[in-house]
Design a protein around this motif. Structure first.
Motif, PDB file in Angstrom:
ATOM      1  N   ARG A 151       0.809  -1.220   0.000  1.00 55.04           N
ATOM      2  CA  ARG A 151       0.000   0.000   0.000  1.00 55.04           C
ATOM      3  C   ARG A 151       0.840   1.267   0.000  1.00 55.04           C
ATOM      4  O   ARG A 151       0.402   2.303  -0.468  1.00 55.04           O
ATOM      5  CB  ARG A 151      -0.902   0.027   1.239  1.00 55.04           C
ATOM      6  N   ALA A 152       2.043   1.196   0.577  1.00 51.04           N
ATOM      7  CA  ALA A 152       2.883   2.391   0.717  1.00 51.04           C
ATOM      8  C   ALA A 152       4.333   2.035   0.411  1.00 51.04           C
ATOM      9  O   ALA A 152       4.779   0.933   0.700  1.00 51.04           O
ATOM     10  CB  ALA A 152       2.779   2.947   2.126  1.00 51.04           C
ATOM     11  N   ASP A 153       5.051   2.994  -0.185  1.00 52.14           N
ATOM     12  CA  ASP A 153       6.477   2.778  -0.439  1.00 52.14           C
ATOM     13  C   ASP A 153       7.209   2.606   0.883  1.00 52.14           C
ATOM     14  O   ASP A 153       6.841   3.207   1.893  1.00 52.14           O
ATOM     15  CB  ASP A 153       7.074   3.987  -1.169  1.00 52.14           C
ATOM     16  N   GLY A 154       8.252   1.778   0.862  1.00 55.24           N
ATOM     17  CA  GLY A 154       9.041   1.583   2.075  1.00 55.24           C
ATOM     18  C   GLY A 154      10.310   0.812   1.783  1.00 55.24           C
ATOM     19  O   GLY A 154      10.425   0.137   0.767  1.00 55.24           O
ATOM     20  N   THR A 155      11.275   0.942   2.682  1.00 49.17           N
ATOM     21  CA  THR A 155      12.549   0.228   2.586  1.00 49.17           C
ATOM     22  C   THR A 155      12.803  -0.446   3.925  1.00 49.17           C
ATOM     23  O   THR A 155      12.751   0.210   4.967  1.00 49.17           O
ATOM     24  CB  THR A 155      13.692   1.188   2.256  1.00 49.17           C
ATOM     25  N   ASP A 156      13.087  -1.749   3.895  1.00 48.27           N
ATOM     26  CA  ASP A 156      13.321  -2.469   5.152  1.00 48.27           C
ATOM     27  C   ASP A 156      14.751  -2.271   5.637  1.00 48.27           C
ATOM     28  O   ASP A 156      15.538  -1.555   5.022  1.00 48.27           O
ATOM     29  CB  ASP A 156      12.971  -3.953   5.014  1.00 48.27           C
ATOM     30  N   ASP A 157      15.104  -2.923   6.744  1.00 45.44           N
ATOM     31  CA  ASP A 157      16.427  -2.766   7.366  1.00 45.44           C
ATOM     32  C   ASP A 157      17.574  -3.223   6.473  1.00 45.44           C
ATOM     33  O   ASP A 157      18.693  -2.745   6.601  1.00 45.44           O
ATOM     34  CB  ASP A 157      16.490  -3.548   8.680  1.00 45.44           C
ATOM     35  N   GLN A 158      17.320  -4.170   5.580  1.00 45.88           N
ATOM     36  CA  GLN A 158      18.377  -4.674   4.687  1.00 45.88           C
ATOM     37  C   GLN A 158      18.473  -3.887   3.379  1.00 45.88           C
ATOM     38  O   GLN A 158      19.266  -4.214   2.519  1.00 45.88           O
ATOM     39  CB  GLN A 158      18.141  -6.151   4.348  1.00 45.88           C
ATOM     40  N   GLY A 159      17.624  -2.862   3.224  1.00 46.60           N
ATOM     41  CA  GLY A 159      17.676  -2.034   2.029  1.00 46.60           C
ATOM     42  C   GLY A 159      16.756  -2.496   0.917  1.00 46.60           C
ATOM     43  O   GLY A 159      16.798  -1.970  -0.196  1.00 46.60           O
ATOM     44  N   LEU A 160      15.895  -3.477   1.181  1.00 48.40           N
ATOM     45  CA  LEU A 160      14.948  -3.962   0.176  1.00 48.40           C
ATOM     46  C   LEU A 160      13.839  -2.931   0.017  1.00 48.40           C
ATOM     47  O   LEU A 160      13.195  -2.539   0.982  1.00 48.40           O
ATOM     48  CB  LEU A 160      14.368  -5.307   0.612  1.00 48.40           C
ATOM     49  N   GLU A 161      13.636  -2.490  -1.234  1.00 44.70           N
ATOM     50  CA  GLU A 161      12.646  -1.445  -1.499  1.00 44.70           C
ATOM     51  C   GLU A 161      11.323  -2.046  -1.943  1.00 44.70           C
ATOM     52  O   GLU A 161      11.282  -2.952  -2.770  1.00 44.70           O
ATOM     53  CB  GLU A 161      13.163  -0.493  -2.577  1.00 44.70           C
ATOM     54  N   PHE A 162      10.251  -1.505  -1.393  1.00 42.18           N
ATOM     55  CA  PHE A 162       8.891  -1.883  -1.764  1.00 42.18           C
ATOM     56  C   PHE A 162       8.215  -0.654  -2.345  1.00 42.18           C
ATOM     57  O   PHE A 162       8.289   0.427  -1.785  1.00 42.18           O
ATOM     58  CB  PHE A 162       8.109  -2.358  -0.532  1.00 42.18           C
ATOM     59  N   LYS A 163       7.539  -0.834  -3.476  1.00 43.34           N
ATOM     60  CA  LYS A 163       6.809   0.263  -4.124  1.00 43.34           C
ATOM     61  C   LYS A 163       5.317   0.002  -4.015  1.00 43.34           C
ATOM     62  O   LYS A 163       4.863  -1.141  -4.143  1.00 43.34           O
ATOM     63  CB  LYS A 163       7.194   0.373  -5.609  1.00 43.34           C
ATOM     64  N   ALA A 164       4.549   1.067  -3.787  1.00 42.40           N
ATOM     65  CA  ALA A 164       3.097   0.935  -3.714  1.00 42.40           C
ATOM     66  C   ALA A 164       2.579   0.310  -5.001  1.00 42.40           C
ATOM     67  O   ALA A 164       3.033   0.642  -6.093  1.00 42.40           O
ATOM     68  CB  ALA A 164       2.466   2.305  -3.479  1.00 42.40           C
ATOM     69  N   GLY A 165       1.662  -0.640  -4.856  1.00 41.88           N
ATOM     70  CA  GLY A 165       1.096  -1.343  -6.007  1.00 41.88           C
ATOM     71  C   GLY A 165       1.770  -2.669  -6.298  1.00 41.88           C
ATOM     72  O   GLY A 165       1.218  -3.504  -7.010  1.00 41.88           O
ATOM     73  N   ALA A 166       2.959  -2.881  -5.749  1.00 41.59           N
ATOM     74  CA  ALA A 166       3.665  -4.157  -5.946  1.00 41.59           C
ATOM     75  C   ALA A 166       2.981  -5.241  -5.122  1.00 41.59           C
ATOM     76  O   ALA A 166       2.195  -4.969  -4.219  1.00 41.59           O
ATOM     77  CB  ALA A 166       5.126  -4.019  -5.533  1.00 41.59           C
ATOM     78  N   GLU A 167       3.288  -6.489  -5.450  1.00 43.77           N
ATOM     79  CA  GLU A 167       2.731  -7.617  -4.713  1.00 43.77           C
ATOM     80  C   GLU A 167       3.854  -8.565  -4.304  1.00 43.77           C
ATOM     81  O   GLU A 167       4.882  -8.639  -4.974  1.00 43.77           O
ATOM     82  CB  GLU A 167       1.712  -8.381  -5.555  1.00 43.77           C
ATOM     83  N   TYR A 168       3.626  -9.278  -3.220  1.00 43.30           N
ATOM     84  CA  TYR A 168       4.577 -10.291  -2.770  1.00 43.30           C
ATOM     85  C   TYR A 168       3.814 -11.512  -2.270  1.00 43.30           C
ATOM     86  O   TYR A 168       2.672 -11.416  -1.824  1.00 43.30           O
ATOM     87  CB  TYR A 168       5.527  -9.751  -1.695  1.00 43.30           C
ATOM     88  N   ARG A 169       4.475 -12.657  -2.350  1.00 35.85           N
ATOM     89  CA  ARG A 169       3.900 -13.924  -1.900  1.00 35.85           C
ATOM     90  C   ARG A 169       4.681 -14.408  -0.681  1.00 35.85           C
ATOM     91  O   ARG A 169       5.910 -14.373  -0.673  1.00 35.85           O
ATOM     92  CB  ARG A 169       3.981 -14.970  -3.008  1.00 35.85           C
ATOM     93  N   VAL A 170       3.977 -14.885   0.328  1.00 36.56           N
ATOM     94  CA  VAL A 170       4.615 -15.442   1.523  1.00 36.56           C
ATOM     95  C   VAL A 170       5.029 -16.874   1.205  1.00 36.56           C
ATOM     96  O   VAL A 170       4.214 -17.694   0.790  1.00 36.56           O
ATOM     97  CB  VAL A 170       3.659 -15.410   2.732  1.00 36.56           C
ATOM     98  N   LEU A 171       6.314 -17.166   1.383  1.00 40.14           N
ATOM     99  CA  LEU A 171       6.833 -18.511   1.137  1.00 40.14           C
ATOM    100  C   LEU A 171       6.927 -19.325   2.426  1.00 40.14           C
ATOM    101  O   LEU A 171       6.704 -20.537   2.420  1.00 40.14           O
ATOM    102  CB  LEU A 171       8.209 -18.439   0.479  1.00 40.14           C
ATOM    103  N   GLU A 172       7.260 -18.667   3.541  1.00 43.15           N
ATOM    104  CA  GLU A 172       7.431 -19.367   4.816  1.00 43.15           C
ATOM    105  C   GLU A 172       7.401 -18.358   5.955  1.00 43.15           C
ATOM    106  O   GLU A 172       7.725 -17.189   5.751  1.00 43.15           O
ATOM    107  CB  GLU A 172       8.765 -20.113   4.809  1.00 43.15           C
ATOM    108  N   CYS A 173       7.015 -18.810   7.142  1.00 40.39           N
ATOM    109  CA  CYS A 173       6.984 -17.965   8.342  1.00 40.39           C
ATOM    110  C   CYS A 173       7.805 -18.626   9.441  1.00 40.39           C
ATOM    111  O   CYS A 173       7.783 -19.846   9.576  1.00 40.39           O
ATOM    112  CB  CYS A 173       5.564 -17.822   8.883  1.00 40.39           C
ATOM    113  N   SER A 174       8.494 -17.820  10.223  1.00 42.47           N
ATOM    114  CA  SER A 174       9.192 -18.312  11.406  1.00 42.47           C
ATOM    115  C   SER A 174       9.278 -17.173  12.403  1.00 42.47           C
ATOM    116  O   SER A 174      10.038 -16.233  12.219  1.00 42.47           O
ATOM    117  CB  SER A 174      10.590 -18.806  11.051  1.00 42.47           C
ATOM    118  N   ASP A 175       8.465 -17.259  13.451  1.00 40.10           N
ATOM    119  CA  ASP A 175       8.356 -16.204  14.445  1.00 40.10           C
ATOM    120  C   ASP A 175       8.039 -14.886  13.752  1.00 40.10           C
ATOM    121  O   ASP A 175       7.011 -14.774  13.118  1.00 40.10           O
ATOM    122  CB  ASP A 175       9.617 -16.112  15.305  1.00 40.10           C
ATOM    123  N   ASP A 176       8.938 -13.900  13.852  1.00 40.13           N
ATOM    124  CA  ASP A 176       8.660 -12.614  13.222  1.00 40.13           C
ATOM    125  C   ASP A 176       9.371 -12.456  11.880  1.00 40.13           C
ATOM    126  O   ASP A 176       9.279 -11.409  11.247  1.00 40.13           O
ATOM    127  CB  ASP A 176       9.027 -11.458  14.150  1.00 40.13           C
TER     128      ASP A 176
END
Length: 122
Positions: A61-86
């Protein structure tokens, strides 16, 4: 050994003291092992629990950059492959550089990913 046997009343006293101490140590170890074994079993069960969000696709929904520098742009989509705690393993759809590990808290701030323990394997 003879000095110790003399202190407890001879060989019979030494045998009784050894058997008694062995019994107490054995029962204490057994009780601790059962308690620890139960906790270990529960931890393994939680770890092997399936990720409820696996294979679900979320929209950014909103542009953002995580702690490792991975950039997310509004409108993009991602798929969850696996979960482990947080930590969530995701695939950015349309991106050749995959997969990525991202925190669930960060994903909740930029997308429709559920916040908090909803992402964990109860």
């Amino acid at each position: 050994m003879t000095t110790l046997a003399k202190k407890v009343g001879g060989p019979v006293g030494l045998l009784a003291a050894t058997l008694g101490a062995g019994y107490v140590i054995g029962r204490t170890t057994e009780a601790g092992g059962k308690r620890g074994g139960g906790a270990l079993k529960n931890a393994i069960k939680r770890r092997k629990a399936p990720c409820e969000l696996k294979d679900k696709v979320f929209a950014v929904r909103a542009d953002g950059t995580d702690d490792q520098g991975l950039e997310f742009k509004a409108g993009a989509e991602y798929r969850v492959l696996e979960c482990s705690d947080d930590a969530i393993l995701i695939e950015l759809i349309g991106n050749d550089d995959n997969p990525h590990v991202v925190s669930d808290a960060f994903l909740a701030t930029i997308s429709d990913f559920p916040a908090g323990p909803a992402a964990d394997e109860d």
